[in-house]
Design an enzyme around this catalytic site. Sequence first.
Site: not given
Length: 266
Positions: A1, A32-33, A61, A146, A171, A173
């Site tokens: 991520d 996605e972040n 996200h 995820h 997901h 992190h």
Amino acid sequence: DVVGRTGRDLVIKMLPTLREKMKLDFVVVNAENSAHGFGATPDICKQIYDAGADVIVMGNHVWDQREIIPFMDKEKRILRALNFPKTTAGSGYGIYETVKGKKVLVFQVMGRQFMEPLDCPFVATDELLRSFRLKANVDVIIADMHGEATSEKMAFGHFCDGRVSMVVGSHTHVPTADLQILSGGTAYLTDAGMSGSYDSVIGMRKEESVSRFVTRVRREKFVPASGEASLCGMFVETDDATGLCKDCRTIRLEGSLKELTTLDSF
């Protein structure tokens, strides 16, 4: 991520070097972040592609930046979770070709434990893998799971063992220490970790995160931490004869999470 500007800048800076020194044939980035911690934009995706990514996968996200929706309908190198409804924008899988002519299937599923109640990721995966098989019609299969629960990710890894080249979790992190080659030959890692500042709470400024846990009050929006970033990931070498894993290693470079190993070890 990839989390926020600090993670994004480091990935964009280091990807060309990673591709050259590690002799990478194919690179997948979870973005996605990447847009201030929430979703991705078409411009950010283009920057990541230009740096050397072949495919971008998303996550929960995925829809936070609304301009990504029409982009996903026309750009085949960005994927959302396979177990969204079939009418959802974008695609949950794609088949891509490396410069050496190898066909690579990439897909993502989203877990359902403590996550959105999407379709079953195991059923969706089983349906996909009935159509695509290693060394039958694709050379490599990469799966991004995820999810929040480590148990669900581990179960998914064993569910896919022997049918895909690798399963990597995203997901949460935080990089996990369980990198292994499963008994059927699939490389597995519960979570590759984020690329971002670890002087944070999963990439966000720690003050607001700590305050919410202590007071149970939301005082302000989450903002990505701006400290020195670390780049985390997973390296896999596949067997040309089987498509399964020959070797796998974790990657942790720069910042507070860097490992003692260097790129010269590849």
